[in-house]
Write a protein that holds these residues in place. Structure first.
Motif, PDB file in Angstrom:
ATOM      1  N   ASP A 102       0.909  -1.382   0.014  1.00 37.18           N
ATOM      2  CA  ASP A 102      -0.013  -0.176  -0.098  1.00 37.18           C
ATOM      3  C   ASP A 102       0.794   1.285  -0.074  1.00 37.18           C
ATOM      4  O   ASP A 102       1.985   1.307   0.500  1.00 37.18           O
ATOM      5  CB  ASP A 102      -0.930   0.154   1.152  1.00 37.18           C
ATOM      6  N   LEU A 103       0.467   2.165  -0.605  1.00 42.90           N
ATOM      7  CA  LEU A 103       0.892   3.607  -0.360  1.00 42.90           C
ATOM      8  C   LEU A 103      -0.271   4.534   0.249  1.00 42.90           C
ATOM      9  O   LEU A 103      -1.286   4.470  -0.290  1.00 42.90           O
ATOM     10  CB  LEU A 103       1.231   4.224  -1.774  1.00 42.90           C
ATOM     11  N   LEU A 104       0.091   5.142   1.356  1.00 44.15           N
ATOM     12  CA  LEU A 104      -0.921   5.878   1.898  1.00 44.15           C
ATOM     13  C   LEU A 104      -0.341   7.586   1.938  1.00 44.15           C
ATOM     14  O   LEU A 104       0.652   7.939   2.231  1.00 44.15           O
ATOM     15  CB  LEU A 104      -0.963   5.680   3.489  1.00 44.15           C
ATOM     16  N   VAL A 105      -1.234   8.254   1.428  1.00 43.56           N
ATOM     17  CA  VAL A 105      -0.975   9.623   0.920  1.00 43.56           C
ATOM     18  C   VAL A 105      -1.491  10.447   1.965  1.00 43.56           C
ATOM     19  O   VAL A 105      -2.978  10.583   1.964  1.00 43.56           O
ATOM     20  CB  VAL A 105      -1.295   9.980  -0.534  1.00 43.56           C
ATOM     21  N   ASN A 148       3.206   0.454 -11.763  1.00 45.28           N
ATOM     22  CA  ASN A 148       3.025  -0.631 -10.658  1.00 45.28           C
ATOM     23  C   ASN A 148       1.464  -0.795 -10.352  1.00 45.28           C
ATOM     24  O   ASN A 148       1.176  -0.102  -9.238  1.00 45.28           O
ATOM     25  CB  ASN A 148       3.888  -0.221  -9.489  1.00 45.28           C
ATOM     26  N   THR A 149       0.746  -1.512 -10.807  1.00 42.12           N
ATOM     27  CA  THR A 149      -0.498  -1.764 -10.616  1.00 42.12           C
ATOM     28  C   THR A 149      -0.873  -2.454  -9.365  1.00 42.12           C
ATOM     29  O   THR A 149      -2.118  -2.679  -9.370  1.00 42.12           O
ATOM     30  CB  THR A 149      -1.194  -2.381 -11.828  1.00 42.12           C
ATOM     31  N   GLN A 150      -0.052  -2.948  -8.810  1.00 39.28           N
ATOM     32  CA  GLN A 150      -0.204  -4.015  -7.678  1.00 39.28           C
ATOM     33  C   GLN A 150      -0.447  -3.166  -6.330  1.00 39.28           C
ATOM     34  O   GLN A 150      -1.166  -3.710  -5.486  1.00 39.28           O
ATOM     35  CB  GLN A 150       0.957  -4.960  -7.552  1.00 39.28           C
ATOM     36  N   VAL A 151       0.302  -1.980  -6.298  1.00 40.93           N
ATOM     37  CA  VAL A 151       0.049  -1.289  -4.969  1.00 40.93           C
ATOM     38  C   VAL A 151      -1.303  -0.473  -4.862  1.00 40.93           C
ATOM     39  O   VAL A 151      -1.942  -0.158  -6.044  1.00 40.93           O
ATOM     40  CB  VAL A 151       1.167  -0.002  -4.975  1.00 40.93           C
ATOM     41  N   VAL A 152      -1.871  -0.562  -3.517  1.00 42.38           N
ATOM     42  CA  VAL A 152      -3.192   0.023  -3.602  1.00 42.38           C
ATOM     43  C   VAL A 152      -2.759   1.431  -3.139  1.00 42.38           C
ATOM     44  O   VAL A 152      -2.067   1.536  -1.757  1.00 42.38           O
ATOM     45  CB  VAL A 152      -4.090  -0.843  -2.711  1.00 42.38           C
TER      46      VAL A 152
END
Length: 298
Positions: A61-64, A81-85
């Protein structure tokens, strides 16, 4: 697979709101046994490059924490990178992205979405190889962003108040400029107050310029507003806020896969609320390009 988050924080977003809530967010992550690493963005720093470098295969995950501009840097750092949520804690002045994607409207709801939400795959726009989640605008709204970039904020006004001040001031004096562009190959040359090419619906913190846009329909939505006399602009402003401007004869809507804007040094353009510069621009849709965690249906 256990979740591991990269936490990207813009401490300056929302005039310091990002810095104020990061401690609460990190406490929430620890309380819920979520593994994370964090970094803070700085003015003048290439946040896109930092995301690209740090977001290795160990992260799910990436939390912005930030506004629409911070999110734009993030998605460009993710690239293909389409796997990261992507998870969003909105702390900007406009927060237009969350008007099109339901992640919750406040911190508590957005933290709950982070923990219990579901994945949704959305489209992204591409403008001259730069990705965007919400849209690009040229003409009047591009001039507003240029004005905000080049000039100090008015005294005693902060956040959305400072933005609205500029909207009203520029609205009264802005002169429509001739623009040459094409939509799916059909060419136009018109005097334009505003041309918005959108993935989302809302701009400027509350103007619903493309009310029929959907972030997962595989198409761009285009709003064209031609010449409106200055005294009629203020009468039309409420219609823009409610998404009812389609009834104005000066307004046209299009669905498109490709928009081309010819070179013009007199026109300013923004991308997701950040100054992009002058045309030429080639704009396309990148279908099913990003995973976002949204609120679960009830």
């Amino acid at each position: 697979m256990p979740r591991k988050l990269l936490l990207m924080v813009n401490p300056a977003a929302g005039y310091g709101k990002g810095a104020k809530i990061v401690g609460e967010v990190e406490k929430f992550l620890r309380t819920n046994d979520l593994v994370y690493e964090s970094f803070f963005t700085k003015k003048g720093q290439n946040a896109k490059a930092i995301v690209k470098r740090r977001l290795d295969e160990s992260f799910t995950d990436l939390l912005v924490i930030g506004g629409d501009g911070t999110l734009n840097d993030a998605i460009n750092g993710i690239g293909d990178n389409t796997q990261v949520v992507v998870n969003v804690i909105s702390t900007g002045t406009g927060n237009d992205f969350i008007k099109s994607v339901d992640v919750g409207s406040n911190l508590l709801q957005q933290l709950d979405t982070l923990l219990h939400g579901v994945e949704k795959t959305i489209d992204l726009g591409v403008c001259n190889e730069r990705l965007f989640h919400n849209g690009v605008g040229i003409g009047f709204d591009g001039q507003i962003v240029a004005d905000m970039k080049q000039k100090k904020k008015p005294l005693l006004l902060w956040g959305y108040g400072a933005y609205l001040y500029r909207v009203l001031r520029i609205l009264s004096s802005y002169q429509e400029k001739q623009l040459s562009f094409s939509i799916d190959g059909k060419k136009y040359t018109k005097k334009v107050l505003l041309l918005t090419v959108a993935n989302g619906t809302t701009f400027g913190g509350g103007f619903v310029l493309t009310p029929d846009a959907k972030v997962d329909d595989g198409l761009l939505d285009v709003c064209l507003i031609e010449r409106i006399l200055p005294w009629n602009r203020f009468l039309s402003l409420s219609k823009l806020g409610a998404g009812r401007h389609g009834k104005l004869e000066e307004v046209s809507f299009f669905k498109a896969s490709h928009v081309s804007i010819e070179a013009d040094k007199k026109q300013w353009m923004h991308i997701d609320g950040e100054l992009l510069g002058h045309p030429p621009f080639e704009i396309n849709i990148n279908k099913k390009a990003l995973k976002v965690r949204v609120r679960a249906s009830v």
